[in-house]
Design a protein around this motif. Structure first.
Motif, PDB file in Angstrom:
ATOM      1  N   GLY A  80     -24.463 -28.107 -18.139  1.00 49.26           N
ATOM      2  CA  GLY A  80     -24.121 -29.518 -18.018  1.00 49.26           C
ATOM      3  C   GLY A  80     -23.797 -30.165 -19.353  1.00 49.26           C
ATOM      4  O   GLY A  80     -22.901 -31.016 -19.444  1.00 49.26           O
ATOM      5  N   GLN A  81     -24.497 -29.750 -20.388  1.00 50.79           N
ATOM      6  CA  GLN A  81     -24.249 -30.294 -21.725  1.00 50.79           C
ATOM      7  C   GLN A  81     -22.870 -29.887 -22.261  1.00 50.79           C
ATOM      8  O   GLN A  81     -22.293 -30.584 -23.092  1.00 50.79           O
ATOM      9  N   MET A  82     -22.347 -28.782 -21.765  1.00 47.78           N
ATOM     10  CA  MET A  82     -21.069 -28.267 -22.264  1.00 47.78           C
ATOM     11  C   MET A  82     -19.866 -28.815 -21.521  1.00 47.78           C
ATOM     12  O   MET A  82     -18.723 -28.684 -21.996  1.00 47.78           O
ATOM     13  N   VAL A  83     -20.089 -29.404 -20.354  1.00 49.58           N
ATOM     14  CA  VAL A  83     -18.966 -29.886 -19.542  1.00 49.58           C
ATOM     15  C   VAL A  83     -18.253 -31.044 -20.247  1.00 49.58           C
ATOM     16  O   VAL A  83     -18.850 -32.091 -20.507  1.00 49.58           O
ATOM     17  N   LYS A  84     -16.992 -30.838 -20.564  1.00 52.36           N
ATOM     18  CA  LYS A  84     -16.163 -31.869 -21.191  1.00 52.36           C
ATOM     19  C   LYS A  84     -14.704 -31.444 -21.095  1.00 52.36           C
ATOM     20  O   LYS A  84     -14.386 -30.266 -20.859  1.00 52.36           O
ATOM     21  N   ALA A  85     -13.823 -32.384 -21.287  1.00 50.27           N
ATOM     22  CA  ALA A  85     -12.400 -32.081 -21.259  1.00 50.27           C
ATOM     23  C   ALA A  85     -12.051 -31.133 -22.405  1.00 50.27           C
ATOM     24  O   ALA A  85     -12.537 -31.286 -23.527  1.00 50.27           O
ATOM     25  N   GLY A  86     -11.223 -30.135 -22.115  1.00 44.76           N
ATOM     26  CA  GLY A  86     -10.738 -29.214 -23.135  1.00 44.76           C
ATOM     27  C   GLY A  86     -11.511 -27.916 -23.234  1.00 44.76           C
ATOM     28  O   GLY A  86     -11.078 -26.991 -23.937  1.00 44.76           O
ATOM     29  N   ILE A  87     -12.658 -27.807 -22.568  1.00 42.94           N
ATOM     30  CA  ILE A  87     -13.429 -26.568 -22.626  1.00 42.94           C
ATOM     31  C   ILE A  87     -13.051 -25.668 -21.454  1.00 42.94           C
ATOM     32  O   ILE A  87     -12.720 -26.153 -20.361  1.00 42.94           O
ATOM     33  N   SER A  88     -13.056 -24.380 -21.688  1.00 37.08           N
ATOM     34  CA  SER A  88     -12.737 -23.451 -20.602  1.00 37.08           C
ATOM     35  C   SER A  88     -14.006 -23.109 -19.826  1.00 37.08           C
ATOM     36  O   SER A  88     -15.122 -23.155 -20.364  1.00 37.08           O
ATOM     37  N   THR A  89     -13.820 -22.747 -18.569  1.00 35.75           N
ATOM     38  CA  THR A  89     -14.980 -22.359 -17.764  1.00 35.75           C
ATOM     39  C   THR A  89     -15.579 -21.053 -18.279  1.00 35.75           C
ATOM     40  O   THR A  89     -16.774 -20.813 -18.110  1.00 35.75           O
ATOM     41  N   LEU A  90     -14.771 -20.221 -18.944  1.00 34.52           N
ATOM     42  CA  LEU A  90     -15.299 -18.979 -19.509  1.00 34.52           C
ATOM     43  C   LEU A  90     -16.257 -19.268 -20.660  1.00 34.52           C
ATOM     44  O   LEU A  90     -17.272 -18.574 -20.823  1.00 34.52           O
ATOM     45  N   GLU A  91     -15.969 -20.294 -21.467  1.00 39.47           N
ATOM     46  CA  GLU A  91     -16.873 -20.648 -22.562  1.00 39.47           C
ATOM     47  C   GLU A  91     -18.247 -21.038 -22.026  1.00 39.47           C
ATOM     48  O   GLU A  91     -19.276 -20.678 -22.613  1.00 39.47           O
ATOM     49  N   ILE A  92     -18.262 -21.772 -20.919  1.00 41.36           N
ATOM     50  CA  ILE A  92     -19.547 -22.148 -20.309  1.00 41.36           C
ATOM     51  C   ILE A  92     -20.257 -20.908 -19.794  1.00 41.36           C
ATOM     52  O   ILE A  92     -21.463 -20.729 -20.017  1.00 41.36           O
ATOM     53  N   ASN A  93     -19.531 -20.043 -19.132  1.00 39.00           N
ATOM     54  CA  ASN A  93     -20.097 -18.793 -18.619  1.00 39.00           C
ATOM     55  C   ASN A  93     -20.746 -17.983 -19.735  1.00 39.00           C
ATOM     56  O   ASN A  93     -21.884 -17.509 -19.611  1.00 39.00           O
ATOM     57  N   ASP A  94     -20.028 -17.819 -20.837  1.00 39.38           N
ATOM     58  CA  ASP A  94     -20.527 -16.972 -21.923  1.00 39.38           C
ATOM     59  C   ASP A  94     -21.773 -17.555 -22.576  1.00 39.38           C
ATOM     60  O   ASP A  94     -22.715 -16.824 -22.925  1.00 39.38           O
ATOM     61  N   ALA A  95     -21.797 -18.873 -22.735  1.00 38.23           N
ATOM     62  CA  ALA A  95     -22.969 -19.526 -23.337  1.00 38.23           C
ATOM     63  C   ALA A  95     -24.189 -19.378 -22.424  1.00 38.23           C
ATOM     64  O   ALA A  95     -25.297 -19.106 -22.887  1.00 38.23           O
ATOM     65  N   VAL A  96     -23.983 -19.551 -21.128  1.00 44.21           N
ATOM     66  CA  VAL A  96     -25.077 -19.414 -20.174  1.00 44.21           C
ATOM     67  C   VAL A  96     -25.568 -17.979 -20.132  1.00 44.21           C
ATOM     68  O   VAL A  96     -26.781 -17.719 -20.088  1.00 44.21           O
ATOM     69  N   HIS A  97     -24.643 -17.037 -20.153  1.00 41.25           N
ATOM     70  CA  HIS A  97     -25.022 -15.616 -20.168  1.00 41.25           C
ATOM     71  C   HIS A  97     -25.943 -15.326 -21.349  1.00 41.25           C
ATOM     72  O   HIS A  97     -27.010 -14.709 -21.189  1.00 41.25           O
ATOM     73  N   ASN A  98     -25.547 -15.779 -22.521  1.00 37.75           N
ATOM     74  CA  ASN A  98     -26.344 -15.515 -23.726  1.00 37.75           C
ATOM     75  C   ASN A  98     -27.711 -16.191 -23.647  1.00 37.75           C
ATOM     76  O   ASN A  98     -28.723 -15.632 -24.096  1.00 37.75           O
ATOM     77  N   PHE A  99     -27.753 -17.388 -23.068  1.00 36.25           N
ATOM     78  CA  PHE A  99     -29.017 -18.107 -22.914  1.00 36.25           C
ATOM     79  C   PHE A  99     -29.984 -17.325 -22.027  1.00 36.25           C
ATOM     80  O   PHE A  99     -31.158 -17.135 -22.366  1.00 36.25           O
ATOM     81  N   ILE A 100     -29.485 -16.877 -20.888  1.00 37.22           N
ATOM     82  CA  ILE A 100     -30.344 -16.157 -19.936  1.00 37.22           C
ATOM     83  C   ILE A 100     -30.840 -14.849 -20.540  1.00 37.22           C
ATOM     84  O   ILE A 100     -32.036 -14.531 -20.481  1.00 37.22           O
TER      85      ILE A 100
END
Length: 302
Positions: free
Chosen positions: A81-101
């Motif tokens: 949710g913190q990463m959701v913003k205009a201009g970001i790709s859905t893959l960037e969110i996926n990768d950050a979440v993957h690393n977090f988990i």
């Protein structure tokens, strides 16, 4: 003829045997009374009423395991949710979440599940569910999206999803998101011990239709805890008093998928995963994993 459930149990377990739930307690001190209570219930086969199998009932250790997985899962959703913003790709969110988990010693359950190629699902606008994150999918102002994450830790699974949006969204989109969350909550309220799974769908369907929305029925919730997907299937638009009996110790997801237009959906022929509304209308979904208790239910993952 349906065999007497308690007699079957007596043939397998004696009062001083270890309970079938894996608690290590004697049967008479653990689930004997539980089995007797279920055995006393008259099930109506014409309504599809069935008993829950023992394998989907969690003991205290199981519940704590699901809760630990849920802490990581909730943190992952917070990050998304913190990463959701205009201009970001859905893959960037996926990768950050993957690393977090992974950094928390857990595993993103979607990754490689039946061939799913990414760690989470991100479903944008008219995508109902199972959206595959991509470097080419760039969020823009006005988008609404569902982020669906499941985490497994030490063999226990927690599953939840939330809606997010980018910038200013339309009044119609905002209403869809808000009402869908209300629909999930009324479904959770209807999930009571010794009632039936159909009660959840009846409550969800009634509120959705009252607001002019449709409910996706091709997909639904499921048991979750000691595995990613377990019985029962949880429809979000069905008749009350139908389906599997809800009993203390069961953990299930309540995750209504609500469309602004018609309920029909299509699955992408190329990737085999992405589910979209057939008419191109917006779709929203909220999801929590809940535990059925003696007095109601408890949210485990949100």
């Amino acid at each position: 003829m349906i065999k007497n459930f308690l007699l079957e149990m007596v043939n397998k377990l004696k009062r001083n045997d270890s309970c079938w739930c894996g608690s290590g307690k004697k049967y008479k001190k653990c689930h004997l009374e539980f089995d007797e209570r279920i055995d006393a219930i008259k099930f109506d086969a014409t309504k599809g009423q069935i008993r829950p199998p023992h394998k989907i009932i969690n003991n205290a250790v199981d519940i704590e395991g699901i809760k630990r997985a849920a802490v990581i899962n909730s943190g992952a959703l917070d990050l998304a949710g913190q990463m959701v913003k205009a201009g970001i790709s859905t893959l960037e969110i996926n990768d950050a979440v993957h690393n977090f988990i992974v950094s928390h010693g857990a595993h993103p359950s979607c990754l490689d599940f039946e061939g799913f190629p990414k760690s989470i699902c991100i479903s944008v606008n008219n995508v109902v569910c199972h959206g595959i994150p991509s470097k080419n999918e760039i969020l823009k102002d006005g988008d609404i999206l569902n982020v669906d994450i499941t985490t497994d830790l030490d063999g226990y699974f927690a599953d939840a999803s939330r809606m997010f949006w980018v910038g200013e969204i339309s009044a119609d989109a905002k209403k869809l998101i808000e009402v869908t969350k209300e629909i999930m909550e009324v479904g959770i309220k209807a999930a009571q011990p010794f009632h039936f799974v159909g009660d959840i769908g009846a409550a969800c369907g009634k509120l959705a239709k009252a607001n002019g929305f449709s409910v996706v029925t091709d997909l639904g919730g499921h048991g979750c805890g000691k595995a990613f997907h377990l019985e029962p299937f949880v429809s979000h638009d069905c008749k009350a008093g139908t389906g599997m009996l809800l009993v203390p110790g069961m953990s299930i997801t309540v995750e209504p998928m609500i469309n602004a237009g018609g309920k029909k959906v299509t699955t992408d022929n190329k990737d085999g995963w992405t589910v979209r509304t057939k008419d191109g209308s917006l779709s929203a979904q909220w999801e929590k994993t809940i535990l059925i208790t003696e007095t109601g239910n408890e949210v485990l993952a949100f």
